[in-house]
Design a protein around this motif. Structure first.
Motif, PDB file in Angstrom:
ATOM      1  N   ALA A 433       0.848  -1.189   0.000  1.00 37.47           N
ATOM      2  CA  ALA A 433       0.000   0.000   0.000  1.00 37.47           C
ATOM      3  C   ALA A 433       0.882   1.236   0.000  1.00 37.47           C
ATOM      4  N   ASP A 434       0.446   2.282  -0.695  1.00 39.36           N
ATOM      5  CA  ASP A 434       1.210   3.523  -0.771  1.00 39.36           C
ATOM      6  C   ASP A 434       1.384   4.124   0.618  1.00 39.36           C
ATOM      7  N   GLY A 435       2.637   4.466   0.933  1.00 37.33           N
ATOM      8  CA  GLY A 435       2.926   5.084   2.212  1.00 37.33           C
ATOM      9  C   GLY A 435       3.176   4.112   3.336  1.00 37.33           C
ATOM     10  N   TYR A 436       3.134   2.793   3.027  1.00 43.34           N
ATOM     11  CA  TYR A 436       3.331   1.777   4.054  1.00 43.34           C
ATOM     12  C   TYR A 436       4.364   0.756   3.569  1.00 43.34           C
ATOM     13  N   PRO A 437       5.189   0.250   4.465  1.00 43.45           N
ATOM     14  CA  PRO A 437       6.126  -0.801   4.059  1.00 43.45           C
ATOM     15  C   PRO A 437       5.366  -2.089   3.756  1.00 43.45           C
ATOM     16  N   PRO A 438       5.852  -2.907   2.830  1.00 40.49           N
ATOM     17  CA  PRO A 438       5.151  -4.157   2.508  1.00 40.49           C
ATOM     18  C   PRO A 438       5.127  -5.098   3.702  1.00 40.49           C
ATOM     19  N   THR A 439       4.033  -5.832   3.803  1.00 38.78           N
ATOM     20  CA  THR A 439       3.833  -6.778   4.898  1.00 38.78           C
ATOM     21  C   THR A 439       3.659  -8.182   4.316  1.00 38.78           C
ATOM     22  N   ARG A 440       4.343  -9.159   4.915  1.00 40.66           N
ATOM     23  CA  ARG A 440       4.289 -10.536   4.443  1.00 40.66           C
ATOM     24  C   ARG A 440       4.027 -11.448   5.637  1.00 40.66           C
ATOM     25  N   GLU A 441       2.951 -12.237   5.556  1.00 39.16           N
ATOM     26  CA  GLU A 441       2.562 -13.125   6.645  1.00 39.16           C
ATOM     27  C   GLU A 441       2.029 -14.430   6.080  1.00 39.16           C
ATOM     28  N   ALA A 442       2.245 -15.529   6.828  1.00 38.45           N
ATOM     29  CA  ALA A 442       1.751 -16.851   6.445  1.00 38.45           C
ATOM     30  C   ALA A 442       0.429 -17.129   7.149  1.00 38.45           C
ATOM     31  N   TYR A 443      -0.533 -17.700   6.397  1.00 34.35           N
ATOM     32  CA  TYR A 443      -1.842 -18.024   6.956  1.00 34.35           C
ATOM     33  C   TYR A 443      -2.204 -19.458   6.548  1.00 34.35           C
ATOM     34  N   PRO A 444      -2.476 -20.329   7.510  1.00 33.72           N
ATOM     35  CA  PRO A 444      -2.931 -21.680   7.172  1.00 33.72           C
ATOM     36  C   PRO A 444      -4.394 -21.656   6.746  1.00 33.72           C
ATOM     37  N   VAL A 445      -4.696 -22.337   5.657  1.00 33.25           N
ATOM     38  CA  VAL A 445      -6.078 -22.436   5.184  1.00 33.25           C
ATOM     39  C   VAL A 445      -6.567 -23.835   5.544  1.00 33.25           C
ATOM     40  N   ARG A 446      -7.381 -23.911   6.614  1.00 33.35           N
ATOM     41  CA  ARG A 446      -7.906 -25.192   7.083  1.00 33.35           C
ATOM     42  C   ARG A 446      -9.420 -25.263   6.873  1.00 33.35           C
ATOM     43  N   ARG A 447     -10.126 -24.254   7.378  1.00 31.54           N
ATOM     44  CA  ARG A 447     -11.571 -24.234   7.249  1.00 31.54           C
ATOM     45  C   ARG A 447     -11.961 -23.787   5.838  1.00 31.54           C
ATOM     46  N   LEU A 448     -13.204 -24.006   5.506  1.00 32.04           N
ATOM     47  CA  LEU A 448     -13.669 -23.604   4.182  1.00 32.04           C
ATOM     48  C   LEU A 448     -13.600 -22.094   4.005  1.00 32.04           C
ATOM     49  N   THR A 449     -13.777 -21.344   5.091  1.00 32.22           N
ATOM     50  CA  THR A 449     -13.695 -19.887   5.015  1.00 32.22           C
ATOM     51  C   THR A 449     -12.792 -19.370   6.126  1.00 32.22           C
ATOM     52  N   GLU A 450     -11.769 -18.655   5.746  1.00 31.53           N
ATOM     53  CA  GLU A 450     -10.843 -18.037   6.697  1.00 31.53           C
ATOM     54  C   GLU A 450     -10.955 -16.525   6.570  1.00 31.53           C
ATOM     55  N   GLU A 451     -10.967 -15.844   7.720  1.00 29.27           N
ATOM     56  CA  GLU A 451     -11.025 -14.380   7.723  1.00 29.27           C
ATOM     57  C   GLU A 451      -9.845 -13.837   8.509  1.00 29.27           C
ATOM     58  N   VAL A 452      -9.175 -12.832   7.925  1.00 26.50           N
ATOM     59  CA  VAL A 452      -7.980 -12.258   8.544  1.00 26.50           C
ATOM     60  C   VAL A 452      -8.072 -10.735   8.504  1.00 26.50           C
ATOM     61  N   GLU A 453      -7.320 -10.112   9.406  1.00 29.87           N
ATOM     62  CA  GLU A 453      -7.157  -8.656   9.400  1.00 29.87           C
ATOM     63  C   GLU A 453      -5.675  -8.343   9.328  1.00 29.87           C
ATOM     64  N   ILE A 454      -5.317  -7.489   8.398  1.00 30.44           N
ATOM     65  CA  ILE A 454      -3.927  -7.097   8.219  1.00 30.44           C
ATOM     66  C   ILE A 454      -3.806  -5.623   8.565  1.00 30.44           C
ATOM     67  N   ARG A 455      -3.013  -5.339   9.585  1.00 30.57           N
ATOM     68  CA  ARG A 455      -2.839  -3.967  10.059  1.00 30.57           C
ATOM     69  C   ARG A 455      -1.458  -3.478   9.627  1.00 30.57           C
ATOM     70  N   LEU A 456      -1.452  -2.353   8.926  1.00 27.57           N
ATOM     71  CA  LEU A 456      -0.212  -1.790   8.412  1.00 27.57           C
ATOM     72  C   LEU A 456       0.217  -0.583   9.248  1.00 27.57           C
ATOM     73  N   ALA A 457       1.494  -0.528   9.545  1.00 26.84           N
ATOM     74  CA  ALA A 457       2.064   0.641  10.227  1.00 26.84           C
ATOM     75  C   ALA A 457       2.633   1.593   9.203  1.00 26.84           C
ATOM     76  N   PRO A 458       2.475   2.914   9.389  1.00 24.69           N
ATOM     77  CA  PRO A 458       2.992   3.862   8.385  1.00 24.69           C
ATOM     78  C   PRO A 458       4.497   3.782   8.267  1.00 24.69           C
ATOM     79  N   ARG A 459       4.979   4.129   7.090  1.00 27.45           N
ATOM     80  CA  ARG A 459       6.408   4.124   6.834  1.00 27.45           C
ATOM     81  C   ARG A 459       7.096   5.225   7.637  1.00 27.45           C
ATOM     82  N   LEU A 460       8.206   4.884   8.276  1.00 32.48           N
ATOM     83  CA  LEU A 460       8.956   5.866   9.054  1.00 32.48           C
ATOM     84  C   LEU A 460       9.657   6.830   8.124  1.00 32.48           C
ATOM     85  N   ARG A 461       9.558   8.114   8.422  1.00 35.99           N
ATOM     86  CA  ARG A 461      10.193   9.140   7.585  1.00 35.99           C
ATOM     87  C   ARG A 461      11.602   9.423   8.058  1.00 35.99           C
TER      88      ARG A 461
END
Length: 461
Positions: A433-461
């Motif tokens: 996302a513009d203005g934020y450092p890239p975020t990379r995370e692993a998520y196991p897909v076990r159930r038919l529907t998985e819901e996640v929230e990804i919170r981004l911290a602003p890029r340090l100036r």
């Protein structure tokens, strides 16, 4: 008789008095423009009278009055009535407006310092290379003992400078600097490599199969790593090909790919000379064998009606369609031998090697199923981030085979995203996302529907 003479003299005197009164009245009734002309100095009127008539001014007919015998004021008035030129120092009016001021019509430009180094094909610096800029105020320079150069040129919104690099024994190198690439910049480093000036020749020949039949529509690729050049060609219906203007070198690699039943052709260290190079290429028939297997997901569940493209390292120019049945099984009666790759958009399976003997029970593990991964991307304050790029990747290795998948989507106005038809197992999410450092995370897909929230911290100036 004396009385008649006296009467004639009296009559002539009366006529003269009438004429004098008439001319005096005409002078007093002249309009303001003519009155202004009467006030001009007599010397100016006399100078104009002596001047040659203008070619565009019609000649005065005998019936027209002249200024001869008139007073100086009368002569000036007649000159003005005849369209005399305006006084010196007063510019003539123009029928066309000049438009915008000159400073508004001048294009905005700024000076750009261009510097860098000039090397040969081996990366060695070239001394004394002529750097010839084209543009207003630009001056030619030469590269120093370290191959470095520096010039200054004016860059505008529509005009762009061009540099020419000239050196004996090397091909001329033109360099066009586009304004959008240097907009707002005061300096720009540009390193240039010059290729040696070499002779060019013709590479031609014929392509045929092992039985002697011509092979049409075969694609040729000729590449030199030393010169960093590449050429292409195609054989005609007689199997003949011709590649002109090939630079002379001794390290060419030739590749030939046929759309038919022939294996790819590969040859190293071709050395065309100034006299040319003629080749006779014989393609070998591509060996084939029977291949069968099954498409499954990471849990071993069959994947029905899924289509992949099959390619072999021995025939990269040919692809075979492979489709699983309702139970996930597939059969290829004549699969090309060699190292095989199964792929489609977003999916790839590598590691299958097929020899001349038939091979079965090949398990192709794919990231496909009924699972869903959805989520939302927010900032450190919990506000939704719209337009963020979300990449989902998957990797699986088993029995010497490597399978992978990649998918991409974008968050909506509410910051939400969703991936469907996923297979089970661990997946990796990467968010940009513009203005934020890239975020990379692993998520196991076990159930038919998985819901996640990804919170981004602003890029340090």
């Amino acid at each position: 008789m004396k009385s008649y003479a006296v009467a004639a003299a009296v009559l002539l005197l009366v006529v003269l008095v009438i004429l004098l009164a008439f001319f005096t009245l005409k002078d007093t009734e002249r309009p303001p423009l003519a009155e202004a002309a009467l006030k001009r100095p007599a010397a100016e009127a006399e100078r104009r009278e002596r001047a040659e008539p203008s070619p565009s001014r019609p000649e005065r007919s005998p019936a027209q009055p002249t200024a001869a015998g008139a007073s100086p004021r009368r002569q000036a008035a007649l000159q003005d009535e005849e369209g005399a030129e305006p006084p010196a120092g007063r510019p003539e009016s123009s029928s066309e407006d000049s438009g915008a001021p000159d400073d508004e019509r001048v294009e905005a430009r700024h000076e750009l310092r261009i510097f860098g180094s000039v090397t040969n094909e081996l990366g060695e610096p070239l001394v004394g290379v002529h750097v010839v800029p084209r543009g207003p105020g630009a001056q030619e320079v030469r590269s120093d003992f370290e191959g470095k150069y520096e010039v200054r040129a004016l860059v505008g919104s529509s005009k762009h400078p061009t540099l020419r690099f000239l050196a004996q024994g090397y091909e001329e190198k033109p360099l066009h600097i586009l304004p959008e690439n240097v907009r707002g910049a005061e300096a720009r480093r540009i390193n240039v490599r010059l290729d040696p000036l070499v002779d060019k020749t013709l590479v031609s020949g014929r392509i045929r199969g092992p039985e002697g039949r011509p092979v049409p529509d075969a694609k040729l690729s000729l590449r030199s790593e030393r010169l960093r050049v590449a050429y292409t060609g195609v054989s005609d219906e007689r199997g003949k090909f011709s590649i002109p203007d090939v630079k002379v070198a001794s390290d060419y690699v030739l590749k030939v790919r046929s759309p038919g039943v022939y294996a790819d052709y590969f040859e190293r260290f071709l050395a065309p000379t100034r006299e040319g190079l003629t080749l006779e290429i014989v393609l070998e028939r591509l060996s084939a064998a029977r291949l069968s297997g099954r498409m499954v997901n990471a849990d071993g569940d069959p994947i029905p009606n899924f289509r992949l493209s099959l390619r072999s390292t021995q025939a990269r120019g040919k692809a075979l369609a492979v489709t699983s049945d309702e139970n996930g099984y597939f059969v290829v009666e004549e699969a090309p031998v060699g190292k095989l790759t199964f792929s489609t958009t977003g999916f790839v399976v590598r590691g299958v090697s097929l020899g001349s003997a038939a091979q079965g029970d090949v398990r192709l593990v794919l990231d496909w199923g009924n699972h869903v991964l959805r989520g939302v991307v927010v900032d450190d304050r919990g506000r939704a981030l719209a337009g963020a790029r979300v990449d989902l990747s998957w990797l699986h290795e088993s029995a010497g085979l490597s399978s992978g998948s990649s998918r991409r989507t974008q968050t909506n106005a509410g910051g939400s995203f969703e991936f469907t038809q996923l297979g089970p197992g661990p997946h990796t999410l990467e968010v940009h996302a513009d203005g934020y450092p890239p975020t990379r995370e692993a998520y196991p897909v076990r159930r038919l529907t998985e819901e996640v929230e990804i919170r981004l911290a602003p890029r340090l100036r």
